[in-house]
Write an enzyme that holds these catalytic residues in place. Structure first.
Site, PDB file in Angstrom:
ATOM      1  N   ASP A 226      -0.554  -5.549   0.393  1.00 21.37           N
ATOM      2  CA  ASP A 226      -1.865  -5.767  -0.213  1.00 21.37           C
ATOM      3  C   ASP A 226      -1.823  -7.071  -1.006  1.00 21.37           C
ATOM      4  O   ASP A 226      -0.757  -7.492  -1.466  1.00 21.37           O
ATOM      5  CB  ASP A 226      -2.241  -4.601  -1.139  1.00 21.37           C
TER       6      ASP A 226
ATOM      7  N   CYS B 175       0.861  -1.183   0.000  1.00 25.97           N
ATOM      8  CA  CYS B 175       0.000   0.000   0.000  1.00 25.97           C
ATOM      9  C   CYS B 175       0.904   1.241   0.000  1.00 25.97           C
ATOM     10  O   CYS B 175       1.758   1.390   0.872  1.00 25.97           O
ATOM     11  CB  CYS B 175      -0.900  -0.001   1.229  1.00 25.97           C
TER      12      CYS B 175
END
Ligand code: CA
Ligand code: CA
Ligand code: CA
Ligand code: CA
Ligand code: CA
Ligand code: CA
Ligand code: CA
Ligand code: CA
Ligand code: CA
Ligand code: CA
Ligand code: CA
Ligand code: CA
Ligand code: CA
Ligand code: CA
Ligand code: CA
Ligand code: CA
Lengths: 139, 139, 139, 139, 139, 139, 139, 139, 139, 139
Positions: free
Chosen positions: A41, A34
Site C-alpha cells: 500500500d 495490506c
C-alpha cells in the site's frame, strides 16, 4: 555508517516556545503492506503541528516512515498509530496527521486524525485574504 | 467466488474510538438509471464521516454502489437514500455525502446531505494554514 | 553606489493608519546555509501584515533577505527569527510569516509563525464569495 | 490463494494484431532500494507500447513491479532493465518506458527508454487538434 | 566528511550504452550573483541528455551547482558555460540545458542551449498520444 | 411536442424534508441582451439552495433560463430578479444565486445574492478537511 | 417513445465533403462489465475523425455507448471493436478512438486505435502557435 | 464623442436595496507610475462590495482607472485612495479593494483594504459546500 | 539619473556565437493607446530568438516597451513593428514575437510574427520527452 | 447609433503583407439555435489565420457572430459555413476555425476546419522550446 529503518523518533528543542507556531511537513514516501493480502500500500502523509517543547527531527522522521515498509497496516489504524507515536515523542500543543492513500478497488481513501494538549487553546484566527504561490519561473 | 452487487454494507470496529477522526472516501464509479427515461446516469460520490464504533468496509462499499446500476433514481432522492443506508449501517458521529452528477440538459447538479448523531458536537476547529499537495514527481 | 546585504529593515509611514489593511508580500528569493552540513537551503517566504505606524520598505526587505545568504539557519528557527526582526522594525498590529522550504530528505517543510499586537483585535471577518483571478490574456 | 511478487510477466493475445494501436499504462506504485544507501526509492512508471502478438497482463504487471521492493536499483539501470524484461515478454512493435523518480538531493530525475522492433515503422502521424479532457463533474 | 562546492563533475558508466535513452533532471536550486550589481540571481535548471559512455553523478551535479553561489554570471553566458562543462565531463550523444531565471526588471528570461555529438543522429520520433500524470492521491 | 422558453418554474416534492440538505446547480448557458446597447450578454449562473417542501425541476429551469434570451437586463438587476423568481417558486429554507458575467469594457463582474427563510437557521457547520476531486482518468 | 440502448449507429450527410475537417467528441459516460469478474468498468472515450460522406449522429452514438452497459469487455478489445463499428457505419477518411479507463489494480490504462481510408493522405500540417482556452468567466 | 480619463465615478440606483448582495469586479487594466523612479507600475484590482443605495457604473469605473495612468502612486497609498474614492461615490454597506501589483525587486506585493458602514453588520454566513466552475467547453 | 522611455534598443555581444541557442523573454508590462478611441490597451509580449552576434539588453528592452505608453497602435501593426525594431537592433538568426492582447469587445486577440535570417537554417529538432516544471515548494 | 447584428464582415489592410504572420482570436460569445429542437446552442470559437491583403475587423466580427443568434444551425455545418464566410471576406493565405460546443446528450463536440490559399506554403517550422505564460500577479 548506514541508516536503518527505526521506530525511534528523535526531537530537538523548540526554538520559539514563547509563541504558538505551525510546522507543516509533507511526506510523500510512505509504504506499508495490506494486512489482508500482503500486497504493498502507498500513501502521502501530511503532518501539521504546533510544538510545545520539542520538534520532530527530519531525518529520524524519514527513518520512522521507512520502518512501516514491511508491516501490515489497515488505513484507519495506521494513521491513528503514527499520530500516537508522534504525540508521544513530541508532546505537542496540537498535532494533525492526514494520510492520503492510493486508490484501492476504485475508491480513494484519506484519513485525518488530530491530538490537542489538554487545556491548550488556539488563539482566535486572524482571517486574512490568502493568495496562492506560483512557480518562481515562467514556463 | 465471484463478487455480486449487494445492498449489504459490511463494517469493522473503529480502531480509534477514543478520538473523533475523519475518514474521507472518493467513489468515482457510481451509475444508476434515470427513472423518467430509463437512460444511464453517472456521478462521483464523496463520503466524509467521523466513526463511532464502526467503519464501513471498502469492498462492501464498492458492491453496494454497484447495486444501483439497474435501479431508477432521482438525483436528490438517491443521495439522501445512500446517506440513510450508510448511517444505518455505521451509526457514525457525523457523516456527509456529496454527489456530483454528470451534466443533464446543460446543467450540472451536485447534492450534499449530512447526518449528525444526537448530542455529538465537533471539537472547535483548530484553524491552520493549509497547503495543497502536488504530484510526487516532476513533469 | 552598489547595494549590499543588510540586516537593517527600513520603513516608511503607514499611509492609512486609520484603518486595518492587509499587506501581502511573496519573496521567492530566500537562501541560507544548513547549519549541520553547510549546504545551501532555499525557501519562498510569504509575509502578511496589518501595519500600525510603519510599513516595511521593499528594497531594504530584499537586502535583508540577502543577508542570510551566508548564514547557517535551521528551518524552524530562521522563520521565527525573521518574524522577530520584522516585528521589531515595524511594530505591526498583526504579522504572519510563512516559509516554504525546498524538499530535504524527500520531505517538504513549511513553517508559519505570527505576532499580534497586545490589545489589538481584528474586526469580525465579512465573509464574501471569493473568486480566483486568472491570467489577463488567453493562451 | 495469496498473490506474491514475481518477475514473471504474463501475457494475452493481442485482440487487434491487424493494426498498430497504442496501449498506455501509468503505474504509480513503484518502489525499490537505493543500492548505495539501502534506503527506499520511489517512482511513477509510464508504459507506452504498440503490441505485436502479445499484450502484458495487468495483474502480473503489478506483481512484477512489486518484485523490485527489496532490490537495490540505480535509476538509469532499473529503467532500462524493466524495459528489457517487458520487451522480452511481449516482443512488441514499439515500447517506451518513462520513469519519474521522487526527488533526491534536491534534484528530480526522469528516465525515458524505448525499444523498436527491427524493420517496424510507424505510419506517418495524422496531426489533429488535441483537446484536454477535464473532470466529468463540476466542483 | 563535509561536502564542499566543486566544479568537478563526477560520472558513472552508462548502464545501457546499446540504446539511445533520455535522462531528464530538474535542478531547482541554482543561484549565482549578478556581475553588474553583485546581487543574487536565481534559476531553475533543466538538464536533458542522451548519454554515450558516461552519466553525470547526482551528488557531484549538486555540488557543481553550488559552486556558482559566489560567482558573477550573466544569464546567457552561464547557461552556455554549464552546458560546456557538462559536455566536457560526459561527452554525451546529445545534451540540452534549459535555464529559467527569476524575474528581473519585470521581465522573465529563459535560455536554452544544446550540444550534439558529431555524426550522431536521433532515431526518427515515434509519435504517440501523450497523457499527463496527475497526483497519485486525491485532494 | 417542442419545448418553448417559459418563465414558469416547475417543482417537485423535496424527497428528504426531514433534513437540511444542499442542492448545487451550475447553469453555463445564460444569455440576455444589454438594455443600453441591445447587444448580447452572457453569464454562468450558480444556484445553491436548501429546499423546504419543493425542489426546482431541471428541465423547467432550463426553459426559464432560455426565456431571458430576448430580454434586456442589467447585471445587478437580473441576478436579483432570478433569485426572486426561484424563491417564489420553491420557498426554500435558503437560496443563493451567483452570476458570473462575461467581460465588458475589460472588467469582469460577478453578482451574488441570497435569500433566507424567516426563522430558519443553519446547523452550526462541521468543519472537516476538504479534498479536491480530480479527473477519473489519467491524461 | 422511450430511447433504448442500440448497436445501430445512425449517420447524416457530411455538410462539407469538399474539405478534410476534424470532428472531436468526448464521451465521458461509458461503462461495461469486466469479463473475468463481472464487475463494472468505466472509461471516458474520445473520438476524433475526418468524415468522408457521413457523420455519426450524436443521439445514436449515445445509445450505442449505452449498449455496452451489460456486456463483458476487455479494455484493449472493446476499444478496437468500437472503432471497427464506427468505421463500418461512417467509412471516414480518418478516425481515432482513445479510451481512458478508470484505475484497476492501482494501474491506469488508456488505449488508442486509429483507422485510415486506403489512399487518403492528410494535407501537410500548418504549424501555428497554439493557445489554451480558459473559462469564459472569472472565479 | 471620445471617452477621456476621469476621476468622476458615476453611479446608478441599487436595484435590490432590500437585501445585502455582493458585487465582485475584477479590473485587470490598472497602471500608474512609480513616484520614485517615474517608471510604469501595473496591477490587477479586485473590487468587492455590498451596495446601499448606489452601485458604481462600469464605464465610469474604467475611465476612473485610466485616470491614474500618468500619476505617481505608492502601492499601499493608491489602494487606500481608490477605496476612499469608491466609498465616497457609492457609500456602500461594505467594500473591499484588493490590489495585486506586478513584481518589483523580485518581490510580489498585494494590498487589501476594506470599509464598513457604521452600524452595518453582515448576516451570519451560511456555510455551504463550494464547487469550482470550469470551462464551458472541453479542450 | 532617472530612466526614461526610449526607442533605442541596446545590445551586448552574444557569449556563445558558435552555437544556435534560444533566448526566451516574457514581458508582461506592455501598454499603448487604441488609435481609434485613445483608450489604453494592454498586452503580454513573448520574445523568442536565436542570436547571431548580438543579444538585446534587458533594461533597454524595458525602456523600449515603456516608449509605447503614449502612442496609438493597432494590435496587428504594433506586433510587426516591434519585431522589425528588434530585428534591426540585433540582426538575429531567428526571432519570433508573440503579443497577447487583453480582451476587447469580448474577443481575445493574439498576434505571432517571426523573422529568419536569409540562408540560416535550424538544425533538425531532437525530439525528447518534455516535462513541466512545478513550483519548487509545496502548498 | 446602435449596433445591429450583421452578416457583413469588414476588413482592413494587412499592415505587414511582406511576411506570413499569425492572428489568433478567441470568441467565447457564440450562440445559435438547434435546428431540430429550436433550443439555444452555445460554443466558443477560435479563429487562427495568416492574412494576405486583408485582416478581419474586430467589431464587425462581433456583429457577425451575433447574427447567428436566431438561426438554426447544425454543429458541423455552421463551423464550415463561418469558415467559408471569413475566407470569402479576407481571402487569407491560411485560416483555421475551431468550434467548441457546449455539451449535448452528455457528449462534448468540437469541430475544426481549415482553408489554404492555392499555391501558398508555410515556411518550415522553427521548433523552439515553448513555455506557458502565467498570471501576471500572485494569488
Ligand atoms: Ca492552492
Ligand atoms: Ca511548462
Ligand atoms: Ca489540491
Ligand atoms: Ca506533464
Ligand atoms: Ca478556484
Ligand atoms: Ca498556455
Ligand atoms: Ca492535460
Ligand atoms: Ca473541486
Ligand atoms: Ca487540496
Ligand atoms: Ca476545487
Ligand atoms: Ca491531457
Ligand atoms: Ca487546452
Ligand atoms: Ca473558482
Ligand atoms: Ca505547462
Ligand atoms: Ca497554495
Ligand atoms: Ca488564487
Amino acid at each position: 555508517m548506514p541508516s536503518l529503518p527505526s521506530k525511534t523518533l528523535e526531537t530537538f528543542p523548540n526554538p520559539a516556545p514563547e509563541r504558538d507556531f505551525h510546522i507543516h511537513m509533507e511526506i510523500p514516501e510512505f509504504t506499508c503492506l495490506c494486512p489482508k493480502t500482503g500486497q504493498p500500500d502507498f500513501a502521502t502523509l501530511i503532518l501539521d503541528y504546533i510544538p510545545e517543547k520539542l520538534c520532530v527531527e527530519l531525518k529520524s522522521l524519514k527513518l520512522y516512515m521507512w520502518s512501516f515498509r514491511d508491516e501490515g497496516c489497515f488505513h484507519e489504524a495506521v494513521t491513528n498509530r503514527i499520530l500516537d507515536d508522534l504525540v508521544k515523542a513530541t508532546k505537542p500543543r496540537y498535532m494533525r496527521l492526514t494520510a492520503k492513500f492510493y486508490v484501492r478497488g476504485g475508491i480513494f481513501t484519506n484519513v485525518v486524525a488530530e491530538h490537542r494538549k489538554k487545556g491548550w487553546k488556539p488563539a482566535p484566527k486572524v482571517e486574512l485574504a490568502s493568495f496562492d504561490t506560483q512557480s518562481n519561473t515562467r514556463g
